[in-house]
Design an enzyme around this catalytic site. Structure first.
Site, PDB file in Angstrom:
ATOM      1  N   HIS A  61      42.665  28.254  39.849  1.00 34.27           N
ATOM      2  CA  HIS A  61      43.675  29.058  40.538  1.00 34.27           C
ATOM      3  C   HIS A  61      43.259  29.332  41.981  1.00 34.27           C
ATOM      4  O   HIS A  61      44.061  29.189  42.912  1.00 34.27           O
ATOM      5  CB  HIS A  61      43.862  30.376  39.783  1.00 34.27           C
ATOM      6  CG  HIS A  61      44.766  31.351  40.465  1.00 34.27           C
ATOM      7  ND1 HIS A  61      46.121  31.421  40.217  1.00 34.27           N
ATOM      8  CD2 HIS A  61      44.503  32.308  41.399  1.00 34.27           C
ATOM      9  CE1 HIS A  61      46.654  32.371  40.969  1.00 34.27           C
ATOM     10  NE2 HIS A  61      45.691  32.935  41.693  1.00 34.27           N
ATOM     11  N   GLU A  62      41.996  29.700  42.189  1.00 34.09           N
ATOM     12  CA  GLU A  62      41.528  30.034  43.538  1.00 34.09           C
ATOM     13  C   GLU A  62      41.460  28.787  44.429  1.00 34.09           C
ATOM     14  O   GLU A  62      41.824  28.836  45.607  1.00 34.09           O
ATOM     15  CB  GLU A  62      40.162  30.721  43.463  1.00 34.09           C
ATOM     16  CG  GLU A  62      40.159  32.035  42.699  1.00 34.09           C
ATOM     17  CD  GLU A  62      41.151  33.043  43.248  1.00 34.09           C
ATOM     18  OE1 GLU A  62      41.440  33.012  44.462  1.00 34.09           O
ATOM     19  OE2 GLU A  62      41.664  33.868  42.458  1.00 34.09           O
ATOM     20  N   HIS A 115      44.835  27.918  45.755  1.00 37.39           N
ATOM     21  CA  HIS A 115      45.250  28.686  46.925  1.00 37.39           C
ATOM     22  C   HIS A 115      44.874  27.967  48.215  1.00 37.39           C
ATOM     23  O   HIS A 115      45.652  27.894  49.165  1.00 37.39           O
ATOM     24  CB  HIS A 115      44.603  30.067  46.914  1.00 37.39           C
ATOM     25  CG  HIS A 115      45.336  31.097  46.108  1.00 37.39           C
ATOM     26  ND1 HIS A 115      46.681  31.363  46.285  1.00 37.39           N
ATOM     27  CD2 HIS A 115      44.909  31.938  45.128  1.00 37.39           C
ATOM     28  CE1 HIS A 115      47.042  32.319  45.438  1.00 37.39           C
ATOM     29  NE2 HIS A 115      45.993  32.682  44.731  1.00 37.39           N
ATOM     30  N   GLU A 129      51.147  33.147  44.239  1.00 35.82           N
ATOM     31  CA  GLU A 129      50.378  33.323  43.009  1.00 35.82           C
ATOM     32  C   GLU A 129      50.904  32.409  41.908  1.00 35.82           C
ATOM     33  O   GLU A 129      50.128  31.774  41.192  1.00 35.82           O
ATOM     34  CB  GLU A 129      50.446  34.791  42.562  1.00 35.82           C
ATOM     35  CG  GLU A 129      49.653  35.745  43.421  1.00 35.82           C
ATOM     36  CD  GLU A 129      48.165  35.458  43.395  1.00 35.82           C
ATOM     37  OE1 GLU A 129      47.645  35.067  42.325  1.00 35.82           O
ATOM     38  OE2 GLU A 129      47.526  35.602  44.442  1.00 35.82           O
TER      39      GLU A 129
END
Length: 269
Positions: free
Chosen positions: A128-129, A132, A191
């Site tokens: 997920h990070e 980003h 997100e």
């Protein structure tokens, strides 16, 4: 004599605060990116260096090998030519947190290891990070903030020139409208996009994407209240889990293929 807000002022506010989209994100969203990749990388490097000076770093070799193993499997699937090497640091803090910065910098807090119980769950966090960064979300947020500040300053000037009554109240309302109408919903879009892209990364790396759901179930059970979704930069846990469950069937073939091809196991402490 009472004066009213001129129509051109409201038109100017709407135009300046909306911006002009010029790029496309990995999931097809329109993006406005005002900063260069090199500028963002320099900002990321400076921020990471500052964090390494201000936060204690965990030196446990087993824990660091564990986090690095997961991270390297994730970034290998990124296909990202901007970051030849990703630096990973395990910060010694009970805070449940992880982040990735432009330039290829990843920080994981030891508190996250108490919530992400398995390699697959930690891969969901790191995927997920990393997503980003791959999606230029830092650049996007910085650009949105720059445009919002510019727009509010321009409106403030126009109101001043027009001698509009209750100017402070008008500016406060515009500021809240910009925050709720642009910044917060846009962050929720980011997100959600990071969840989707992160699922693809972890599946291709051979981590079970279904663990993303169990991770957020852990988050939901963790102490602490969650703000209303409309006033939060993150989707609610329920919304997030629902979206993940919809996306998982699309990435399961990639996960199964990775397992068939053989992968290096990442074992916890």
């Amino acid at each position: 004599m009472k004066k009213f807000i001129p129509a051109f002022v409201l038109s100017l506010a709407a135009t300046l605060l909306s911006g002009c989209d010029t790029h496309t994100s990995p999931t097809g969203r329109s993006q406005t990116l005002l900063f260069s990749e090199s500028d963002m990388a320099q900002m990321g490097e400076a921020s990471f260096a500052q964090m390494k000076q201000s936060l204690p770093i965990n030196r446990n070799p087993q824990l660091n090998a564990y986090v690095n193993c997961i991270t390297q499997r994730i970034v290998k699937q990124a296909g990202d030519t901007r970051h030849k090497h990703w630096e990973v640091v395990l910060f010694d803090s009970p805070q449940v947190n992880a982040f990735a910065l432009p330039g290829g910098f990843i920080g994981v807090y030891t508190g996250m290891l108490n919530l992400a119980h398995t390699p697959d769950e930690l891969a969901a966090v790191i995927g997920h990070e990393v997503a980003h960064v791959l999606s230029s979300h830092g650049n996007e947020q910085a650009s949105r903030s720059e445009m919002k500040n510019f727009g509010l300053k321009a409106v403030d000037f126009a109101l001043d020139m027009g001698e509009v009554e209750h100017r402070d109240m008008v500016m406060a309302a515009l500021g809240l409208g910009a925050e709720v109408g642009i910044t917060l919903p846009f962050s929720r879009d980011q997100e959600t996009e990071a969840d989707v892209v992160g699922l693809v990364l972890m599946a291709k790396a051979g981590f079970d994407p279904r663990a993303a759901v169990s991770l957020w179930q852990n988050m939901a059970r963790a102490p602490g209240s969650q703000p209303m979704e409309i006033l939060s930069t993150h989707p609610s846990h329920g919304s997030r889990i629902e979206e993940l469950n919809e996306q998982i069937p699309h990435v399961m073939p990639a996960y199964q293929q990775a397992r068939e091809d053989g992968i290096r196991e990442c074992r916890p402490r």
